[in-house]
Design an enzyme around this catalytic site. Sequence first.
Site, PDB file in Angstrom:
ATOM      1  N   ASP A  27      17.116 -17.448  16.632  1.00 44.04           N
ATOM      2  CA  ASP A  27      15.875 -16.784  17.040  1.00 44.04           C
ATOM      3  C   ASP A  27      15.822 -16.656  18.559  1.00 44.04           C
ATOM      4  O   ASP A  27      14.799 -16.928  19.187  1.00 44.04           O
ATOM      5  CB  ASP A  27      14.663 -17.552  16.511  1.00 44.04           C
ATOM      6  CG  ASP A  27      13.364 -16.752  16.616  1.00 44.04           C
ATOM      7  OD1 ASP A  27      13.446 -15.518  16.716  1.00 44.04           O
ATOM      8  OD2 ASP A  27      12.287 -17.369  16.603  1.00 44.04           O
ATOM      9  N   LEU A  38       2.416 -21.403  25.502  1.00 41.92           N
ATOM     10  CA  LEU A  38       2.422 -22.199  24.272  1.00 41.92           C
ATOM     11  C   LEU A  38       2.833 -21.298  23.115  1.00 41.92           C
ATOM     12  O   LEU A  38       2.027 -20.577  22.536  1.00 41.92           O
ATOM     13  CB  LEU A  38       1.047 -22.813  24.009  1.00 41.92           C
ATOM     14  CG  LEU A  38       0.501 -23.759  25.090  1.00 41.92           C
ATOM     15  CD1 LEU A  38      -0.796 -24.388  24.611  1.00 41.92           C
ATOM     16  CD2 LEU A  38       1.522 -24.827  25.456  1.00 41.92           C
ATOM     17  N   ASP A  39       4.112 -21.367  22.774  1.00 42.20           N
ATOM     18  CA  ASP A  39       4.655 -20.510  21.724  1.00 42.20           C
ATOM     19  C   ASP A  39       4.284 -21.039  20.348  1.00 42.20           C
ATOM     20  O   ASP A  39       4.447 -22.233  20.065  1.00 42.20           O
ATOM     21  CB  ASP A  39       6.187 -20.438  21.861  1.00 42.20           C
ATOM     22  CG  ASP A  39       6.824 -19.645  20.740  1.00 42.20           C
ATOM     23  OD1 ASP A  39       6.669 -18.415  20.730  1.00 42.20           O
ATOM     24  OD2 ASP A  39       7.455 -20.272  19.862  1.00 42.20           O
ATOM     25  N   GLU A  41      -0.207 -18.243  23.351  1.00 39.29           N
ATOM     26  CA  GLU A  41       0.342 -17.092  22.626  1.00 39.29           C
ATOM     27  C   GLU A  41      -0.116 -17.160  21.174  1.00 39.29           C
ATOM     28  O   GLU A  41       0.364 -17.983  20.392  1.00 39.29           O
ATOM     29  CB  GLU A  41       1.874 -17.088  22.702  1.00 39.29           C
ATOM     30  CG  GLU A  41       2.531 -15.887  22.061  1.00 39.29           C
ATOM     31  CD  GLU A  41       3.103 -16.159  20.664  1.00 39.29           C
ATOM     32  OE1 GLU A  41       3.452 -15.175  19.973  1.00 39.29           O
ATOM     33  OE2 GLU A  41       3.189 -17.331  20.272  1.00 39.29           O
ATOM     34  N   ASP A  46       8.562  -9.442  21.462  1.00 37.08           N
ATOM     35  CA  ASP A  46       8.161  -9.232  20.075  1.00 37.08           C
ATOM     36  C   ASP A  46       7.759  -7.769  19.879  1.00 37.08           C
ATOM     37  O   ASP A  46       7.889  -6.962  20.796  1.00 37.08           O
ATOM     38  CB  ASP A  46       6.995 -10.154  19.719  1.00 37.08           C
ATOM     39  CG  ASP A  46       7.398 -11.617  19.719  1.00 37.08           C
ATOM     40  OD1 ASP A  46       8.587 -11.905  19.506  1.00 37.08           O
ATOM     41  OD2 ASP A  46       6.525 -12.470  19.941  1.00 37.08           O
ATOM     42  N   LEU A  66       5.523  -9.721  10.106  1.00 39.50           N
ATOM     43  CA  LEU A  66       5.311  -8.495   9.348  1.00 39.50           C
ATOM     44  C   LEU A  66       4.107  -7.722   9.858  1.00 39.50           C
ATOM     45  O   LEU A  66       3.828  -6.638   9.369  1.00 39.50           O
ATOM     46  CB  LEU A  66       5.139  -8.844   7.863  1.00 39.50           C
ATOM     47  CG  LEU A  66       6.301  -9.629   7.238  1.00 39.50           C
ATOM     48  CD1 LEU A  66       6.019  -9.889   5.765  1.00 39.50           C
ATOM     49  CD2 LEU A  66       7.618  -8.902   7.399  1.00 39.50           C
ATOM     50  N   TYR A  67       3.394  -8.290  10.847  1.00 45.10           N
ATOM     51  CA  TYR A  67       2.200  -7.641  11.366  1.00 45.10           C
ATOM     52  C   TYR A  67       2.491  -6.921  12.682  1.00 45.10           C
ATOM     53  O   TYR A  67       1.588  -6.604  13.432  1.00 45.10           O
ATOM     54  CB  TYR A  67       1.079  -8.667  11.580  1.00 45.10           C
ATOM     55  CG  TYR A  67       1.495  -9.906  12.331  1.00 45.10           C
ATOM     56  CD1 TYR A  67       1.657  -9.887  13.724  1.00 45.10           C
ATOM     57  CD2 TYR A  67       1.729 -11.112  11.672  1.00 45.10           C
ATOM     58  CE1 TYR A  67       2.033 -11.002  14.415  1.00 45.10           C
ATOM     59  CE2 TYR A  67       2.110 -12.241  12.366  1.00 45.10           C
ATOM     60  CZ  TYR A  67       2.259 -12.187  13.738  1.00 45.10           C
ATOM     61  OH  TYR A  67       2.641 -13.317  14.424  1.00 45.10           O
ATOM     62  N   ARG A 106      13.522  -6.951  15.840  1.00 46.37           N
ATOM     63  CA  ARG A 106      13.082  -7.003  17.234  1.00 46.37           C
ATOM     64  C   ARG A 106      14.179  -6.587  18.213  1.00 46.37           C
ATOM     65  O   ARG A 106      13.893  -6.228  19.360  1.00 46.37           O
ATOM     66  CB  ARG A 106      12.618  -8.418  17.577  1.00 46.37           C
ATOM     67  CG  ARG A 106      11.357  -8.848  16.840  1.00 46.37           C
ATOM     68  CD  ARG A 106      11.134 -10.319  17.064  1.00 46.37           C
ATOM     69  NE  ARG A 106       9.873 -10.771  16.498  1.00 46.37           N
ATOM     70  CZ  ARG A 106       9.484 -12.048  16.488  1.00 46.37           C
ATOM     71  NH1 ARG A 106      10.264 -12.970  17.011  1.00 46.37           N
ATOM     72  NH2 ARG A 106       8.336 -12.392  15.968  1.00 46.37           N
TER      73      ARG A 106
END
Length: 476
Positions: A50, A192-193, A233, A291, A341-342, A397
Amino acid sequence: MKNKIQLITYIDRIGCKNINEFHDLINTDLKGLFGGVHILPFFYPYDGEDTGFDPINHKEIDSRLGTWEDINLLSKDIDIMADLIVNHISAKSYEFKNFIEKGKKSKYSDLFLTYDSVFPKGASKKELSIIYRPRPGNPFTRFNFKDGTKKKIWTTFTSNQIDINVNSKPGIRYLEKIIDIFHQSGIKIIRLDAVGYSIKKRKTNCFMINETYDFIEQLTEKAKKKSIKVLVEVHSHYKTQIKIAKKVDYIYDFALPVLVLDTIFNKNSENLKKWLQISPRNIFTVLDTHDGIGIMDVSSEEDMPGLIDDQKLDEIINKIHKNTNNQSIKATGDSAQNLDLYQINCTYFDALARDETAYLIARAIQFFIPGIPQIYYVGFLAGTNDMSLLKSTNVGRDINRHYYSKSEIKKCLKKPFIKNLIKLMKDRNSHKAFEGQFNLIPSSSNIFNVRWVNNNHVAELFINLDKLKMRVKFSK
């Protein structure tokens, strides 16, 4: 934090092999353009499944990129933002491997969140069905332990990203240690992920619940003691963003990308104006990031209306697909290996059908509204969809994560269109009006007019959406 435009970038995708080369780039070709930089994950390994958001060792810089000393040296010339990956750690990490080998005898056993720790007596189908996650299915992966037992572990995103029990003693120590290292290395702000998923509680959807707000507030206080600012985030309904903003230093304006598209596509600024009347001011503005383009940030949620009518939002989505010749469809939803998916995956330049005038207007809107503007490296260079990279990785992405060479960057910077963007950026960074009062000038729906005033310093943006023309004025 400087009230100047910030760059969002990977080290290795902007023509650099390491942090030192990037430092040189900042001081040469990009000199004076950015007041700060969000360096996307540079931890070990930076090129994981990722793209670095699955760290094997969050406390170590990947040696291929450099050292913490290199980061410290860079911080002398530019403000640095780094990711604190709150929710998870790699399944390949030493800590998780030790847990798999030793089970409850491992000193890291409490670091990880198990199914049993949240549902000690099991969970009903209804309880599991309401858990929110950005991909289909339950957020658990069954792992085989060395002693032959099997255990379900929380894996909100992928089976390689093991959720941390952030309220356990090992979880608290783990995050505090990373903050300490950031502080020692000159990091000015942390992002802050995935923090919205960090707290799990039965009979809730486990996303931005009341306890999550408490956790964010506590983590923010710890960072403040180290003189580090916090950016949260979270992709969510706009009312959630407003609520979060009251508890932290900064949040993202994730509603802005679609609101700007709505303004330009429909030649109507009403939705954008309404948002600017209620939006938080402690905000980082973006049109694009690593993203996709977020949809849920402007859409309705259950019985709460969104910032854009859902039918109109569908039309905007279809317009994006049309503008990209359906390339965005190939990279979005379940068409590729998407976690979110959004979101719609494509470059912002492509979303605007590569219309240079529309793109400059979009950036002008971003630079002129309240907040600290961030511009993604692909967006800065007005990059187009990388269909070759998408085809080779099948990661949605990646359509917006092009690997630039130094020669490509130099070629882009010579384009008249990019030179106009750079001029606008320099004016935004240097003009004193932006330290003053923001004014949204009343106007008809086909006009967008804003003005900044700081004593005798004035900056004004006037856009005629029918003609797609803008006028920018700066006092001398």
